[in-house]
Design an enzyme around this catalytic site. Structure first.
Site, PDB file in Angstrom:
ATOM      1  CG  ASN A 121      -0.190  -0.018   2.531  1.00 21.25           C
ATOM      2  OD1 ASN A 121       0.810  -0.708   2.693  1.00 21.25           O
ATOM      3  ND2 ASN A 121      -0.681   0.752   3.495  1.00 21.25           N
ATOM      4  CG  HIS A 122       2.238   4.823  -2.390  1.00 22.99           C
ATOM      5  ND1 HIS A 122       3.289   5.161  -1.565  1.00 22.99           N
ATOM      6  CD2 HIS A 122       2.539   5.373  -3.613  1.00 22.99           C
ATOM      7  CE1 HIS A 122       4.176   5.866  -2.241  1.00 22.99           C
ATOM      8  NE2 HIS A 122       3.743   6.005  -3.483  1.00 22.99           N
ATOM      9  CB  VAL A 123       0.544   5.281   3.861  1.00 22.67           C
ATOM     10  CG1 VAL A 123      -0.582   4.265   3.755  1.00 22.67           C
ATOM     11  CG2 VAL A 123       1.816   4.623   4.404  1.00 22.67           C
TER      12      VAL A 123
END
EC number: 2.3.1.40
Length: 719
Positions: free
Chosen positions: A35-37
């Site tokens: 995921n990309h946070v």
């Protein structure tokens, strides 16, 4: 050397921890899908993964100066989604044995939830037949390098965890066109990413989840408001929770089931969390069930004490309940203030400094709350939920819906209703959103006005309630709404069209059952289909049990972390009946729950509800859905209420009885509508009975038990 220095620096600042089995990273063909946070994500993976992967970076990012500066520690290839050759280059790299990292979301999350998943990453996985290793980055979203400013309490150096999930594969979908194959692959990868989020949810109790929300969103963040118009912050809610927790100890024992008969109000949230913190199990009493229904609930759960409010009983005209239900002790919240002592105040103050110490020893799998079924098909049953089942459902909702701390929920469904409890209280509290608790969904003029006045962005209710809100609302009342969710009963076409025409808003229909805490499936902006109730939530398994006489679909059976611990029945008080369902071989399987609903799945996984298995009539050998009969009646008479029951028939086995509030509705009108819409004539009742008002339950659903009794009494009298 440089890599080692940065690894030590990041480990010291962020206490980075890599968890999971790293062996999958050493397989021949590997695709890592995190995921990309935050802007730190790529650096974190380059520093702490035991392999040196190649990162796919969009050309708009790869050409910036800081990417050139990172070249010594990061291998990357530019990715242009408009050029097929860049996709083919990634496939070749994987086939050559280089681990590749692709962020399937393509951008940093601005909501804290999963963003949309690009098909390109999925197509690379399917084309190369790589082993997919999902990876969850937790904690980096709290840094100043995220895009969640104003949505979370940001800090300089939060703890960061990198969770490696079990590897999986994504087969190349079968479809005639490449575009369709890419789309299907993208949906499959999206499911993998959602399952990954569910897999790393924290093991905690409801009280611990409240403390975690306070830590994540800030103690001074407003979270609950009611008709007193005095918003409570997380800190203030915690103070009230500790106050109630301390006082409840004087009226109950650890592990005791206690009844709560309270309105939608801020203090009710404090009572729920306070009771749970001290090891009591709140049983949410349905005050609309009447003396008989409440007596069954009290007996099933073996309750000795019910906590309520004098003000609530006054305003709700409910004093007849404590007067007649004398088998339990009634304790009024207004009387508790006088019981507070100096020692209690010192205890509360001390535990405000160390709130985790206020919780007695509990496990997430322990019983947390008891809800009661509506009793629409018999005596109410106690549904025992654990901390795990309730929090799993909240996490499932957060996984598919982009609720944030900027949202404001309007919650008018009662807290004794599973929909009102999970979606109306727990979900906003644990996502940082603010919730306005209103004591009655029946105030059709007031609720729209409050939605407007309090700038609410999320509204949910039954189809009946939403239709009435729309009738009385000003076209501008709902200008801030971005989620309108219908559940608990079938969404009527007229209601959906009214909202679209008057407010320009799409109602998202969902499906749930109390036993599943309650949400099972729901349409969301990212995945919605007209005429369905959405897809089954991530983390759940679903299967259909074939039913004799029903050609399409079958009985829906479910298994997952949000399934109840079991039933409490009045016939066997206090004894927990764990969930089990009969499989296709006629064997009972533990852990599965049979919903009793007949559903179908389409090729994309969307669910269509056909009706209750118990609500089918066998007429002349044909299975007729009573819900279909009611839809015919609604089509012929859309502004009235209708409900169907069954009576015995000597010639056809069973016959239909239609109860309606339309005294002008005729069989001819029903036949006309049925023929126009391809409904068989067997589904058109001959016995039509007019009622000034249909009997309904507190949830707004028709009271089918009462209607069936009316049919039986009439038949007995006739005989």
């Amino acid at each position: 050397m440089l890599l080692g220095f940065f690894r030590l620096l990041f480990k010291g600042l962020y206490r980075v921890r890599l968890t999971g089995d790293t062996q999958a990273l050493y397989q021949q063909k590997v695709l890592i899908t995190p995921n990309h946070v935050s802007f730190l994500d790529g650096i974190l993976l380059a520093l702490f993964l035991p392999v040196r992967p190649v990162f796919a970076v969009y050309t708009s990012i790869s050409q910036r100066w800081f990417m050139r500066a990172l070249t010594p520690i990061i291998d990357f290839v530019p990715l242009d989604p408009t050029k097929p050759m860049s996709i083919k280059h990634l496939v070749r790299l994987i086939e050559q044995g280089r681990p590749v990292v692709i962020f399937p979301e393509g951008r940093i999350s601005v909501s804290g939830s999963l963003m949309k998943i690009y098909d390109g990453a999925a197509f690379v996985a399917a084309k190369s037949q790589a082993t997919i290793v999902p990876l969850r980055i937790e904690g980096a979203e709290l840094t100043p390098f995220s895009r969640l400013k104003g949505l979370v309490k940001r800090r300089l150096f939060p703890r960061i965890q990198l969770h490696l999930l079990p590897p999986t594969h994504l087969p190349m979908p079968e479809a005639p066109r490449a575009r369709d194959r890419r789309k299907i692959a993208g949906e499959m990868l999206h499911q993998i990413m959602m399952e990954a989020r569910m897999a790393v949810r924290p093991r905690e109790t409801l009280y611990e989840s409240l403390l975690a929300a306070q830590d994540r969103f800030g103690a001074r963040k407003p979270c609950v408001e009611d008709i007193n118009f005095q918003p409570d912050t997380y800190r203030k809610l915690l103070t009230k929770t500790l106050f109630v927790a301390r006082i409840l100890e004087k009226y109950s024992q650890p592990g005791e089931k206690i009844g709560l008969m309270l309105p939608n109000a801020g203090i009710s949230a404090a009572v729920i969390f306070g009771a749970i913190a001290r090891g009591r199990i709140p049983a949410m009493m349905n005050y609309t069930a009447g003396v008989k229904g409440l007596s069954s609930a009290i007996a099933a759960a073996e309750l000795n004490t019910i906590f309520t409010s004098r003000t609530f009983l006054d305003k709700g005209k409910l004093w007849h309940l404590p007067e007649q239900l004398t088998q339990v002790r009634w304790v009024f919240l207004e009387d508790l203030k006088g019981d507070i002592t100096l020692a209690d105040k010192l205890w509360i103050f001390a535990h405000l400094l160390a709130p985790r110490l206020a919780q007695v020893k509990q496990q997430p799998e322990d019983a947390a709350m008891i809800l009661f079924t509506s009793g629409s098909e018999g005596n109410p049953k106690g549904v025992v939920h654990s901390h795990k089942s309730l929090l799993s459902n909240v996490e499932q909702i957060k996984t598919i819906a982009d609720f944030t701390a900027n949202d404001r929920f309007m919650s008018a469904l009662p807290l004794f209703h599973s929909f009102g409890l999970t979606v109306g209280l727990l979900t906003p509290l644990l996502t940082g959103a603010e919730v306005f608790l209103y004591p009655s969904p029946l105030h059709y003029r007031v609720v729209p006005e409050l939605v407007y006045d309090r700038n609410c962005t999320v509204l949910f209710g039954t189809s009946t309630f939403l239709a009435n809100y729309a009738r009385f609302a000003n076209p501008y009342d709902f200008y801030r709404l971005r989620y309108v969710v219908a559940g608990a009963e079938k969404l009527q076409e007229s209601t959906k069209q009214l909202w679209q025409d008057k407010f320009g808003l799409r109602i998202l229909e969902g499906y749930g059952v109390t036993e599943c805490a309650p949400v099972v499936s729901i349409n969301v902006p990212m995945a919605a289909k007209v005429g369905t109730v959405g897809r089954i939530l991530p983390g759940m398994d679903a299967r259909l049990l074939a039913m004799p006489g029903i050609d399409q679909g079958g009985r829906l059976q479910l298994k997952g972390p949000n399934i109840m611990k079991g039933y409490l029945r009045v016939e066997n008080p206090g004894v927990l009946e764990a969930p089990a369902a009969e499989n296709q071989h006629g064997e009972m399987e533990a852990g599965w729950y049979d919903t009793g609903d007949i559903v179908t799945f389409d090729e994309q996984g969307y669910v269509r509800i056909q009706g209750r298995a118990k609500r089918f009539a066998k007429i002349a050998g044909e299975m007729i859905s009573l819900e279909m009969v009611e839809q015919v009646a609604l089509g012929a008479s859309p502004d009235k209420m209708h409900a169907t029951a069954i009576k015995q028939d000597a010639s056809k086995g069973e016959a239909l009885v239609l109860f309606t509030t339309d005294n002008e509705l005729t069989r001819e009108a029903l036949l006309r509508y049925a023929r126009q819409h391809g409904v068989p004539e067997l589904a058109v009742p001959r016995d039509i009975r007019w009622l000034k008002q249909l009997p309904v339950l507190g949830s707004g659903k028709p009271d089918y038990v009462t209607l069936k009794n009316m049919v039986d009494e009439a038949e007995t009298t006739h005989e």
